[in-house]
Design an enzyme around this catalytic site. Structure first.
Site, mmCIF file in Angstrom:
data_model
loop_
_atom_site.group_PDB
_atom_site.id
_atom_site.type_symbol
_atom_site.label_atom_id
_atom_site.label_comp_id
_atom_site.label_asym_id
_atom_site.label_seq_id
_atom_site.Cartn_x
_atom_site.Cartn_y
_atom_site.Cartn_z
ATOM 1 N N GLU A 258 27.898 -32.822 25.532
ATOM 2 C CA GLU A 258 27.131 -33.292 24.375
ATOM 3 C C GLU A 258 26.364 -32.112 23.788
ATOM 4 O OE1 GLU A 258 23.544 -35.586 25.946
ATOM 5 O OE2 GLU A 258 24.570 -34.975 27.773
ATOM 6 N N LYS B 199 23.487 -29.594 22.736
ATOM 7 C CA LYS B 199 22.165 -29.260 23.248
ATOM 8 C C LYS B 199 21.246 -29.177 22.037
ATOM 9 C CE LYS B 199 19.775 -26.117 26.366
ATOM 10 N NZ LYS B 199 18.562 -25.940 25.594
ATOM 11 N N ASP C 288 18.106 -28.500 19.764
ATOM 12 C CA ASP C 288 17.056 -27.488 19.795
ATOM 13 C C ASP C 288 15.745 -28.088 19.307
ATOM 14 O OD1 ASP C 288 15.866 -25.114 20.225
ATOM 15 O OD2 ASP C 288 16.785 -24.065 18.535
ATOM 16 N N TYR D 276 18.812 -38.576 26.080
ATOM 17 C CA TYR D 276 19.972 -38.042 26.812
ATOM 18 C C TYR D 276 19.805 -38.096 28.337
ATOM 19 C CZ TYR D 276 16.951 -33.910 26.420
ATOM 20 O OH TYR D 276 15.889 -33.061 26.440
ATOM 21 N N LYS E 248 25.651 -22.056 26.126
ATOM 22 C CA LYS E 248 24.962 -21.685 24.901
ATOM 23 C C LYS E 248 25.919 -21.066 23.875
ATOM 24 C CE LYS E 248 20.646 -21.984 25.058
ATOM 25 N NZ LYS E 248 19.625 -21.242 25.633
ATOM 26 N N CYS F 271 3.000 13.046 27.225
ATOM 27 C CA CYS F 271 2.554 11.684 26.949
ATOM 28 C C CYS F 271 1.898 11.629 25.571
ATOM 29 C CB CYS F 271 1.572 11.239 28.023
ATOM 30 S SG CYS F 271 0.781 9.669 27.644
ATOM 31 N N CYS G 11 -2.056 10.918 26.158
ATOM 32 C CA CYS G 11 -3.030 11.799 26.807
ATOM 33 C C CYS G 11 -2.543 13.249 26.875
ATOM 34 C CB CYS G 11 -3.363 11.305 28.213
ATOM 35 S SG CYS G 11 -2.023 11.529 29.396
ATOM 36 N N CYS H 186 4.527 9.409 32.272
ATOM 37 C CA CYS H 186 3.339 10.236 32.072
ATOM 38 C C CYS H 186 2.737 10.531 33.443
ATOM 39 C CB CYS H 186 2.346 9.456 31.213
ATOM 40 S SG CYS H 186 0.658 10.065 31.317
ATOM 41 N N CYS I 147 -5.000 9.053 31.794
ATOM 42 C CA CYS I 147 -4.299 8.611 30.585
ATOM 43 C C CYS I 147 -4.887 7.272 30.135
ATOM 44 C CB CYS I 147 -2.811 8.448 30.887
ATOM 45 S SG CYS I 147 -1.900 7.751 29.503
#
Ligand code: IVH
Length: 750
Positions: A126, A128, A130, A236, A324, A429, A432, A447, A453
């Site tokens: 059946e 699905k 949403d 369902y 899906k 980084c 820093c 980093c 930092c």
């Protein structure tokens, strides 16, 4: 498709880290979707993250987090509705994305039930829907309660709102005395468009998609607003029933329809995977004409007795599958690449995109994973996207699977503007300026600034106050950012959180004068902080945000050492051995390289031993004790011992924190509710009342370990007819042997 490193190639540390970030990403996505009705990522992405999480958990079961997203359904509850505890939990569905995954599902079901591949096995198929799921309880034919799914166990009481939905009957005739109907509330495309037009004209909120409109409309504290919103409902499934509805899913749904509910007209009975796939194609072809959103097809084992035998995993039934529809894609322009710095220093590239709609959600950011990915390489250095790199200015394909973080999947070289340059990934980084380095075998650049930092320091603080850690109410991500940047009452380290009140008292500029803080909220925050001066050891350890130290490992350490001073001493004692272990790794790498060059065999143990020679016996003993703990390996042990080394920043920060706490509590011992918890059980011979898979799943759900062969570690052998050598061996070892009925008695039909 999403591009994750193959699970087999992940180091445990990487896996733990990925699980942590997946848990964060999924929690954020859940909040946005379920609590705020404003999704940030697509359904396809969400599914991809969930699947990735499950895949890693399967492979590294010991790393599974206590707050594992696979144990959770849906999102937190909104405030304002009273709560309803579902008598039978409202579950979620396992997802499949390909035909082969559907065939696997059918195989698994047959194996579990002990049915041959040729035996007829019917499934319903059946659409699905949403929307959002809703439970409707009828007593003596009267609707007495409507509740949302919530977190699966507890939902919101939306009875008044449900009463305004035309598809939901208030009264039933000929229904069982107690009947709980479950189904999906949704909004049609036409109604959604009209609603958004009205909203826009009135200057009100416009909804991102029909699902959000339906959720936002049902969850209105004022039911008259719900009444003005055109909601619909498909039934369902069912929950509590005082008498069975039918013997099959298909007939039960027909019975529900006869009671006056809308059931989906595309529901079909299918015999086996080929018919299921044909129905899937049919429904997919019809998708655009339905007038409402569906995101896949749900298959359910038709025979309700089979459903009962198959039962449930923690959040999903074994007898159902959501197949899906494929993820959605869109093309847009990559405007810039930003680098985010995480708690452990990882530099993550984020694509800033010209906004584009992908599957109903506007996307303007997407992940680019890491520098190799941008360069067109996978983690093993092999080309991906035929080796095409990604550049600023490129037209890129954005992919969303499910409802989570979008990713850049592909690039269109034909549309690359003139004069673009390959992207140069920063080697310092951006926050820093410390060097950002890649360790051998790590796809991530990090980093090296540690607490210096600001990005790492704030991320660490956010982690410190998060759910599995100190979980301080009123101190979330937003507040941490605000306090971190504050010049009057700064919070730079965890200890600063606990001195906040005292500092506030000493200041003229009070917290209560700050944005978003009144006197009451300041007092509430101080009280919440004070409450956490008593904290269980495992939470304390997890909160420190040490790389590789997840919730499970924190618990393992806590159970072993019981108290912080004991663990702290062990860390200090083991330090020379941990350093030697790192040096031995280096010596091993050097020896391998040297041997390869000279064409001789590497003498690894000698190279390692040479470095470890001078480790004091006491240090070695402390180190070995640490490594003897189940779930603690060298990566984790080294990380803990070196991060918390005496004289370092992190150690000082932890000692400061401890000085602010009242008590670090010892961990609780393991739960012992079931009669077989902790036992190692072996099944042998023929089982007559259940299949092996069923027996194993049941035993594991009761806390037993199921092993394949008998050894000294076996506690119990369950032997059916035809049991052979295993029974003999068990007798020799003096292990308790019982038959299938004895087993069923023991677990008490649990
Ligand atoms: S059966 C025990 N059937 O999908 C499982 N669910 O992703 C009961 N959903 O929570 C659910 N259409 O909200 C089922 N035809 C359908 C569905 C459906 C939509 C939703 C439902 C569920 C979610 C799981």
């Amino acid at each position: 498709m999403p591009d994750f490193k193959p699970v087999e190639t992940l180091a445990p540390g990487e896996a733990a880290q990925e699980l942590a970030s997946l848990s964060d990403a999924l929690a954020r996505a859940n909040r946005a979707y379920h609590t705020e009705d404003a999704p940030e990522i697509s359904d396809a992405e969400y599914d991809a993250l969930k699947r990735r999480n499950a895949e890693i958990e399967d492979h590294f079961s010991e790393l599974k987090r206590p707050d594992s997203p696979s144990e959770q359904v849906g999102g937190a509850l909104a405030e304002g509705f009273s709560k309803v505890r579902h008598e039978i939990r409202m579950l979620s569905l396992e997802n499949a994305f390909s035909d082969s995954e559907l065939r696997d599902f059918d195989d698994r079901v047959r194996r579990y039930l002990g049915l041959s591949a040729a035996a007829p096995l019917l499934y319903t198929a059946e659409p699905k829907i949403d929307g959002l799921s809703l439970s409707l309880r009828y007593e003596n034919g009267v609707l007495v309660q409507a509740a949302t799914r919530g977190d699966g166990a507890v939902g919101e009481n939306v009875t008044q709102n449900a009463l305004t939905v035309a598809d939901i009957p208030r009264m039933l005739t000929g229904a069982p005395e107690v009947l709980e109907i479950r189904g999906e509330v949704y909004m049609s495309h036409a109604d959604f468009a009209a609603l958004n037009e009205r909203q826009a004209a009135a200057g009100d909120r416009v909804f991102a998609n029909p699902r959000n409109a339906a959720a936002g409309s049902l969850r209105q504290l004022d039911a008259t607003i719900t009444r003005s919103r055109p909601l619909r409902f498909f039934a369902y499934a069912w929950g509590v029933v005082s008498e069975p509805l039918a013997a099959t899913q298909f007939d039960a749904i027909a019975r529900i329809a006869s009671l006056g509910f809308q059931t989906n007209p595309l529901t079909r009975l299918c015999n086996g995977p080929e018919e299921m796939l044909a129905t899937y194609r049919d429904i997919e072809e019809n998708r655009a004409r339905l007038g409402y959103d569906i995101d896949g097809v749900v298959y359910k084992v038709n025979d309700l007795d089979y459903q009962r035998r198959l039962g449930f995993r923690s959040t999903t039934p074994r007898w159902a599958l959501a197949h899906k529809f494929p993820a959605e894609l869109a093309w847009t322009v990559l405007e810039a690449i930003d680098i985010q710095v995480g708690r452990t220093g990882a530099l993550s590239p984020v694509a800033r995109l010209t906004p584009v709609t992908v599957g109903g959600v506007v996307v303007s950011n997407a992940t680019l994973h890491n520098e190799d990915y941008i360069a067109g390489l996978d983690s093993a250095g092999n080309p991906i996207r035929e080796g095409k790199d990604i550049r600023i200015g490129d037209t890129v394909q954005v992919y969303r699977a499910g409802d989570v973080i979008p990713k850049v999947a592909d690039v269109d070289l034909a549309r690359r503007p003139d004069g673009t340059e390959p992207y140069h990934f920063p080697e310092t980084c951006p926050q820093c300026g410390s060097p950002a380095i890649r360790e051998p075998g790590d796809s991530v650049r990090r980093c090296t600034g540690g607490l210096i930092c600001p990005a790492q320091a704030t991320e660490k603080l956010k982690h410190f106050v998060s759910r599995g850690a100190f979980d301080i109410e009123g101190l979330g991500v937003k507040q941490i950012e605000m306090f971190f940047a504050d010049d009057m009452l700064p919070v730079k380290t965890p200890a600063d959180i606990f001195t906040l009140e005292a500092r506030d008292k000493a200041q003229i500029a009070k917290l209560a004068n700050r944005d978003g803080f009144g006197k009451r909220s300041a007092e509430k925050l101080f009280a919440a902080i004070d409450e956490r001066r008593v904290i269980p050891l495992e939470r304390f350890l997890f909160a420190l945000g040490i790389r590789h130290l997840g919730e499970v490992a924190a618990k393992d350490l806590a159970r072993h050492y019981h108290a912080w001073p004991a663990l702290r001493s062990a860390i200090d004692a083991a330090q020379p051995a941990a350093i030697a272990s790192l040096a031995a790794d280096e010596a091993e790498a050097e020896e391998r390289a040297a041997a390869a060059q000279a064409g001789r065999r590497a003498e690894i143990s000698r190279a390692r031993a040479a470095v470890r020679e001078n480790v004091p016996a006491e240090a070695e003993a402390a180190w070995q004790e640490l490594l003897s703990i189940d779930g603690v390996g060298t990566t984790l042990a080294t990380s803990v011992v070196t991060t918390l080394a005496k004289g370092g920043h992190e150690r000082a920060a932890v000692d400061d924190l401890v000085a602010q706490l009242r008590e670090i509590e010892p961990p609780e011992s393991r739960a012992t509710e079931s009669p077989v918890v902790g036992l190692t059980v072996v099944f042998t011979g023929t089982l007559e009342k259940m299949t092996r898979a069923e027996a194993k799943a049941r035993a594991e759900s009761l806390g037993a370990k199921v092993a394949g062969s008998v050894s000294a570690k076996t506690d119990l052998l369950v032997a059916g007819p035809g049991a052979g050598s295993k029974a003999t061996k068990a007798a020799e070892l003096g292990i308790r042997v019982i038959d299938e009925d004895g087993w069923l008695d023991l677990i008490g039909g649990a």
